[in-house]
Motif scaffolding. Structure first.
Motif, short mmCIF file in Angstrom:
data_model
loop_
_atom_site.label_atom_id
_atom_site.label_comp_id
_atom_site.label_asym_id
_atom_site.label_seq_id
_atom_site.Cartn_x
_atom_site.Cartn_y
_atom_site.Cartn_z
N MET A 30 0.80 -1.27 0.05
CA MET A 30 0.09 -0.05 -0.14
C MET A 30 0.97 1.32 0.19
O MET A 30 1.82 1.48 0.64
CB MET A 30 -0.74 -0.06 1.32
N ARG A 31 0.63 2.15 -0.58
CA ARG A 31 1.38 3.52 -0.96
C ARG A 31 0.36 4.50 -0.72
O ARG A 31 -0.82 4.19 -0.80
CB ARG A 31 1.88 3.43 -2.35
N LEU A 32 0.71 5.75 -0.59
CA LEU A 32 0.12 6.96 -0.16
C LEU A 32 -0.72 7.41 -1.23
O LEU A 32 -2.03 7.56 -0.96
CB LEU A 32 1.11 7.93 0.41
N HIS A 33 -0.49 6.98 -2.35
CA HIS A 33 -0.94 7.58 -3.85
C HIS A 33 -2.14 6.59 -3.92
O HIS A 33 -3.01 6.78 -4.88
CB HIS A 33 0.12 7.75 -4.68
#
Length: 152
Positions: free
Chosen positions: A1-4
């Motif tokens: 999971m990434r912030l974007h």
């Protein structure tokens, strides 16, 4: 999971209603607030608790920390320390306390025994109510506590 890649679930976010943006928008002209009146104006409505000038409920109620209990029970109260002067194996009632001079005046209320003080005499107490500490002190001294109901 990434912030974007973080996004709300589909369908969980609803679009804000755009009010007063023309007839074709669906909420044009009066923006769904009706024709005239205080509630249709900008600035919203009245403050919470306002009753149109009538004295509001929060000001009509008594300004005390509590309400008085209607038909509350009133007792003739005696502390355990006063019963310590009685002889051993005495039967204690409101009538016997009047005869002994411990209770004076015209007390028509039922008897309640409170736990202030100490007792070391075994007595048999018949009263309408006992506090928990009074009951333990009387029974620890070898006496008994009997709760009676009705007129004494």
């Amino acid at each position: 999971m990434r912030l974007h890649s973080i996004a709300p679930k589909p369908g969980s976010k609803k679009r804000k209603r755009r009010l007063g943006r023309g007839v074709a928008a669906g909420q044009g002209a009066s923006a769904g607030k009706g024709m005239r009146g205080q509630k249709s104006r900008s600035g919203g409505s009245t403050r919470p608790g306002f009753e149109g000038g009538q004295m509001p409920l929060y000001r009509r109620l008594p300004k005390l920390k509590h309400f008085t209990v209607i038909n509350r029970k009133e007792y003739t109260i005696i502390n355990v320390a006063k019963l310590a002067s009685l002889p051993a194996n005495t039967e204690v009632t409101l009538a016997s306390l009047k005869e002994a001079g411990i209770v004076t005046g015209n007390n028509k209320n039922p008897l309640k025994i409170l736990g202030t003080g100490d007792i070391n005499v075994a007595i048999n107490v018949k009263a309408a109510a006992f506090t928990a500490s009074a009951r333990t002190k009387i029974e620890a001294a070898g006496g008994s506590c009997v709760v009676i109901t009705g007129r004494q």
